[in-house]
Design a protein around this motif. Structure first.
Motif, short mmCIF file in Angstrom:
data_model
loop_
_atom_site.label_atom_id
_atom_site.label_comp_id
_atom_site.label_asym_id
_atom_site.label_seq_id
_atom_site.Cartn_x
_atom_site.Cartn_y
_atom_site.Cartn_z
N UNK A 71 0.82 -1.21 0.00
CA UNK A 71 0.00 0.00 0.00
C UNK A 71 0.85 1.25 0.00
N UNK A 72 0.41 2.26 0.74
CA UNK A 72 1.16 3.51 0.81
C UNK A 72 1.28 3.94 2.27
N UNK A 73 2.50 3.90 2.81
CA UNK A 73 2.76 4.28 4.20
C UNK A 73 1.81 3.57 5.18
N UNK A 74 1.55 2.29 4.90
CA UNK A 74 0.67 1.52 5.77
C UNK A 74 -0.80 1.60 5.41
N UNK A 75 -1.16 2.56 4.54
CA UNK A 75 -2.55 2.67 4.10
C UNK A 75 -2.80 1.73 2.93
N UNK A 76 -4.02 1.26 2.80
CA UNK A 76 -4.38 0.40 1.67
C UNK A 76 -5.25 1.18 0.68
N UNK A 77 -5.29 0.67 -0.52
CA UNK A 77 -6.10 1.29 -1.56
C UNK A 77 -7.38 0.48 -1.76
N UNK A 78 -8.44 1.17 -2.13
CA UNK A 78 -9.70 0.51 -2.43
C UNK A 78 -10.33 1.18 -3.64
N UNK A 79 -10.79 0.37 -4.59
CA UNK A 79 -11.46 0.89 -5.78
C UNK A 79 -12.96 0.92 -5.51
N UNK A 80 -13.56 2.09 -5.68
CA UNK A 80 -15.02 2.22 -5.57
C UNK A 80 -15.54 2.70 -6.91
N UNK A 81 -16.67 2.14 -7.35
CA UNK A 81 -17.14 2.37 -8.71
C UNK A 81 -18.48 3.08 -8.72
N UNK A 82 -18.57 4.07 -9.58
CA UNK A 82 -19.84 4.73 -9.86
C UNK A 82 -20.29 4.36 -11.26
N UNK A 83 -21.42 3.68 -11.38
CA UNK A 83 -21.93 3.23 -12.67
C UNK A 83 -22.61 4.39 -13.41
N UNK A 84 -22.05 4.78 -14.56
CA UNK A 84 -22.65 5.87 -15.33
C UNK A 84 -23.70 5.35 -16.32
N UNK A 85 -23.88 4.04 -16.33
CA UNK A 85 -24.95 3.38 -17.10
C UNK A 85 -24.91 3.76 -18.58
N UNK A 86 -25.91 4.52 -19.03
CA UNK A 86 -25.99 4.87 -20.45
C UNK A 86 -25.25 6.16 -20.79
N UNK A 87 -24.51 6.70 -19.81
CA UNK A 87 -23.71 7.91 -19.98
C UNK A 87 -24.54 9.18 -20.14
N UNK A 88 -25.82 9.10 -19.79
CA UNK A 88 -26.65 10.30 -19.83
C UNK A 88 -26.19 11.26 -18.73
N UNK A 89 -26.52 12.54 -18.89
CA UNK A 89 -26.07 13.55 -17.93
C UNK A 89 -26.53 13.22 -16.52
N UNK A 90 -27.77 12.76 -16.38
CA UNK A 90 -28.30 12.45 -15.06
C UNK A 90 -27.56 11.31 -14.38
N UNK A 91 -27.28 10.25 -15.14
CA UNK A 91 -26.59 9.10 -14.57
C UNK A 91 -25.13 9.41 -14.25
N UNK A 92 -24.49 10.20 -15.10
CA UNK A 92 -23.10 10.59 -14.82
C UNK A 92 -23.06 11.48 -13.58
N UNK A 93 -23.95 12.45 -13.50
CA UNK A 93 -23.99 13.36 -12.35
C UNK A 93 -24.21 12.59 -11.05
N UNK A 94 -25.13 11.64 -11.08
CA UNK A 94 -25.42 10.84 -9.89
C UNK A 94 -24.20 10.06 -9.43
N UNK A 95 -23.50 9.44 -10.38
CA UNK A 95 -22.31 8.65 -10.03
C UNK A 95 -21.20 9.56 -9.50
N UNK A 96 -21.01 10.71 -10.14
CA UNK A 96 -19.97 11.65 -9.69
C UNK A 96 -20.26 12.15 -8.28
#
Length: 418
Positions: A71-96
């Protein structure tokens, strides 16, 4: 006797104090250990889910490696995912917004999220380090007027200008080298109604026109799943062109187009934008993919001059049992670009310094030499940086055929051509 008893009690007390100090220190170390979350924007569902899965696999591979290395200085990394689905503005905004709402998220990345890249403004407001590999014309249009406002955001992908021009140059060079016969310089261009496909097709039409070509078919389909290309292909067959181009980047759509073209092929070179780089494309077309030509900016540069691409591609296949397309390898590298910046800064919460360190990147990656243009925040393009690469598929294998400095093979006539 009494003195010895007192001494024993003192000794025991000292031992207890020492133990307590050690336990306290251990507890402090445990408390100080933290998780550095990396936020990924990806279309895990919807028509671009094949790409989204690659994003996730590439980024996760990098996270797993970093954690295995301590990891980094004893810290671990974790991947978290936001699904933008169909890439519409609403779905992207929600994930962001969901990812930005997590205080442990200190870096975000994507291949492409919205295609217009409007989320860059949100990242700037939130002072969130962000690297994307999306439509670079839109990235440049947002950032170039005021680069200092957007120190948050950097593009793995160089300028798309080469997409607009280099297919024309590639085809005319094949003709000059005697590898392609041009009857009357006619071209059919089909596109999809989205920022990526439209930008490239419009640029291609302009360049072909400037070079004296005639546009016989100019069609655009609605963005989304397209299963029936036959009405458009009927127009192509009415006046057979020397070159047929489809810039729809969705692998399922592109595969359907090719399969239906080959029901009654014209004597035309077929160029398909991006989609053949996705492993799913060959699965859907099988032997029909033989001979297809496509190009990439920011794709893996498999060449003896760039062993990094083979190294990362092998790790990906060993881990997941399948080959990576463009984005699996790119997202792996982007996570490592962030890790380089983190090592340089030393503090994940110092977003301003992290953003600056990302912008100073200059390293060899799977796509070539990654260095950012400070005026646009795009990766620099060219044979000495990230070149535009042309590939041809044969028997499921992708052969790099241009530029000559990196090529591992040569163009061969497509099997339906006479």
């Amino acid at each position: 006797m009494k003195n010895r008893t007192i001494a024993a009690h003192v000794s025991k007390l000292a031992s207890c104090v020492a133990a307590a100090v050690l336990l306290s220190a251990a507890a402090a170390n445990i408390a100080s250990a933290a998780t550095i979350k990396i936020g990924l924007l990806a279309p895990l569902t919807g028509p671009a889910s094949a790409d989204g899965q690659e994003y996730q696999r590439g980024a996760q591979m990098a996270v797993d490696e970093l954690n295995a290395a301590g990891g980094f200085n004893g810290d671990t990394f974790e991947l978290v995912v936001g699904d933008v689905k169909d890439q519409s503005a609403g779905n992207v905004t929600s994930a962001v917004e969901r990812l930005l709402g997590d205080p442990d998220v200190h870096f975000m990345l994507t291949g492409y999220a919205s295609l217009t890249n409007f989320e860059i403004d949100t990242m700037a407001e939130a002072e969130m380090p962000y690297v994307l590999a999306a439509t670079s014309a839109q990235t440049r249009d947002i950032i170039a007027p005021d680069p200092d406002k957007y120190n948050c955001c950097w593009s793995w992908t160089p300028s798309f200008d080469a997409y607009n021009t280099d297919v024309t140059y590639f085809v005319e060079k094949l003709a000059a080298d005697g590898k392609l016969k041009l009857s009357d310089k006619k071209v059919a261009i089909i596109s999809s109604d989205n920022a990526y496909s439209k930008t490239i097709s419009e640029g291609m039409k302009k360049t072909f026109s400037e070079k004296g070509w005639t546009l016989t078919v100019d069609e655009m389909v609605p963005f989304g799943e397209v299963t029936d290309w036959r009405p458009i292909l009927a127009k192509v067959r009415e006046n057979p062109p020397d070159v047929v181009i489809n810039t729809d980047y969705l692998s399922g759509n592109s595969a359907s187009f090719l399969n239906q073209f080959l029901e009654q092929p014209t004597n035309s070179l077929v160029f398909l934008q991006y989609a053949p780089s996705v492993p799913e494309f060959v699965e859907l077309t099988k032997s029909n993919s033989n001979g297809v030509v496509y190009n990439l900016l920011g794709g893996p540069l498999f060449s003896p001059k760039n062993p990094r691409a083979d190294e990362v591609a092998k790790k990906f296949k060993d881990k997941y049992g399948v080959e990576s397309g463009t984005y699996g390898l790119a997202l792996y590298e982007i996570v490592n670009v962030y890790h380089d910046a983190l090592k340089k800064v030393g503090d994940a919460s110092d977003h301003e310094a992290i953003m600056k360190a990302i912008g100073e990147t200059d390293k060899q990656v799977v796509a070539g030499r990654l260095k950012f243009d400070p005026t646009t925040h795009l990766a620099m393009q060219g044979d000495d940086y990230i070149p535009i690469t042309f590939f041809q598929i044969w028997d499921g294998q992708r052969t790099l055929i241009s530029p000559a400095a990196y090529a591992s093979g040569e163009y061969k006539q497509q099997p339906w051509m006479k």
